[in-house]
Motif scaffolding. Structure first.
Motif: not given
Length: 379
Positions: A99-126
């Motif tokens: 499940x943790x890797x799904x979150x990493x994949x979603x971020x790495x593959x650009x499937x999550x909006x990272x509008x604030x590039x300064x944030x250290x944590x992003x919430x991903x809902x899967x």
């Protein structure tokens, strides 16, 4: 013979590793898709030398990512447990570690909006299609990608890494419709022997039995227990009969043909033991001691889905884990310390207000992308 290629990534999440695919990159033909999974991991050989598995249940896994099908989700994902020396592609359960890797994949593959590039944590809902549950992930990010390096050291994985926070909401009843489909505890008759079990359907369904009922302490080394073929046979009989009793399968034969779930765990009261790498664990450090069996083999550590399940079971009144756990104070919301073959896992769990069901279970993991490229599949 010529081969064809499929885009693929390999991720580790927690103590598991798997092949990750975009649904759009896979063949539409279900039979051909199945072949990709079997050949990619190499289900045909016990060693899995002809693919990317490594002959263990926690590395013989596949995850497929697709667009969200429910409101509030960033992505859907489906998990597949792949056979070891057997042509098995089983999607009846899920994997708590990946499940943790799904979150990493979603971020790495650009499937999550990272509008604030300064944030250290992003919430991903899967949304996990296997169990129909929503999972909230706090994914550490750096430079627009999932962060890998950090100081969080989880048992079973070295070195330390960046901490991912996983919470599964309302995790009960995903496969049977009830968190405790057979009640808190029930009795099975396997031949002439009566066995007391607890069947708990949280994240993945698990069958629990006490080490005493098997005539063991529950702290023996895995390699020692793995040589006891009579024990392994007895455990499979208990697992498959429990699946029928809980309504997951119609017959014991069908249950044996679906070895991925329910899984089985042996639990015992807190006691001093030594981990597989020689570290001494005292009974005061844990609330319960457990070993699990997955795909007919003792798990090297303890599956993430099992950690979630066991923490919930410890809190649910009357279950075998609840009866055996010590050092607890009957709170509905707490951290459960689980002693397993490679150390101690601390799992967050909370019951509903009435104390009869599970509100959420949570765990901290690490994850990282290992490779990305083309997977070659023989035609």
């Amino acid at each position: 013979m010529a081969q064809f290629t499929v885009p693929c990534s390999v991720y580790r999440g927690g103590t598991s590793r798997g092949l990750f695919f975009h649904q759009k990159d896979l063949p539409q033909d279900p039979n051909l898709q199945r072949k990709v999974f079997l050949a990619g991991i190499d289900a045909y050989n016990v060693s899995q030398v002809n693919g990317l598995g490594s002959g263990t249940s926690h590395t013989s896994k596949v995850v497929v990512i697709s667009p969200p099908s429910v409101e509030g989700a960033d992505v859907d994902y489906t998990f597949y447990q792949i056979g070891i020396g057997e042509e098995i592609v089983d999607d009846k359960g899920t994997c708590g570690n990946l499940m943790a890797a799904v979150g990493a994949f979603a971020v790495d593959e650009g499937l999550v909006d990272l509008a604030d590039h300064e944030q250290e944590m992003v919430e991903v809902s899967v949304f996990n299609t296997n169990i129909g549950k929503m999972i909230k992930l706090q994914v550490p990010v750096i430079d627009g990608k999932a962060k890998v390096s950090g100081d969080y050291l989880m048992p079973g994985v070295y070195p330390s890494g960046a901490k991912f926070i996983v919470d599964i909401l309302e995790p009960g009843g995903g496969k049977t419709g009830k968190t405790l489909p057979l009640g808190a505890a029930s009795s099975l008759f396997i031949g002439n022997k009566k066995v007391d079990v607890s069947f708990v359907d949280v994240v993945n369904p698990f069958v629990y039995l006490s080490s005493r009922s098997l005539g063991i302490k529950g702290i023996e080394p895995n390699h020692e227990l793995s040589m006891n073929q009579q024990l392994l046979k007895e455990l499979e009989e208990i697992r498959s009969h429990s699946a029928v009793e809980a309504g997951m399968e119609k017959t014991v034969v069908e249950a044996k043909l679906a070895p991925a779930v329910p899984k089985l765990a042996i639990v015992s009261e807190p006691q001093d033991y030594v981990t597989s790498d020689g570290k001494k664990i005292s009974k005061e450090e844990v609330d319960i001691v457990a070993k699990m069996v997955s795909m007919g083999r003792f798990h090297r550590t303890f599956a993430g889905s099992g950690l979630y399940n066991l923490a919930a079971a410890v809190l649910l009144p009357g279950t075998l884990p609840n009866q055996l756990a010590q050092n607890m104070d009957n709170r509905k919301n707490q951290v459960v310390r689980i002693g397993h073959p490679e150390g101690i896992a601390e799992v967050r769990a909370s019951l509903t207000t009435d104390g009869h069901d599970v509100a959420f279970v949570g765990l901290e993991r690490t994850a990282r992308r290992i490779m990305k490229g083309d997977l070659y599949i023989p035609r």
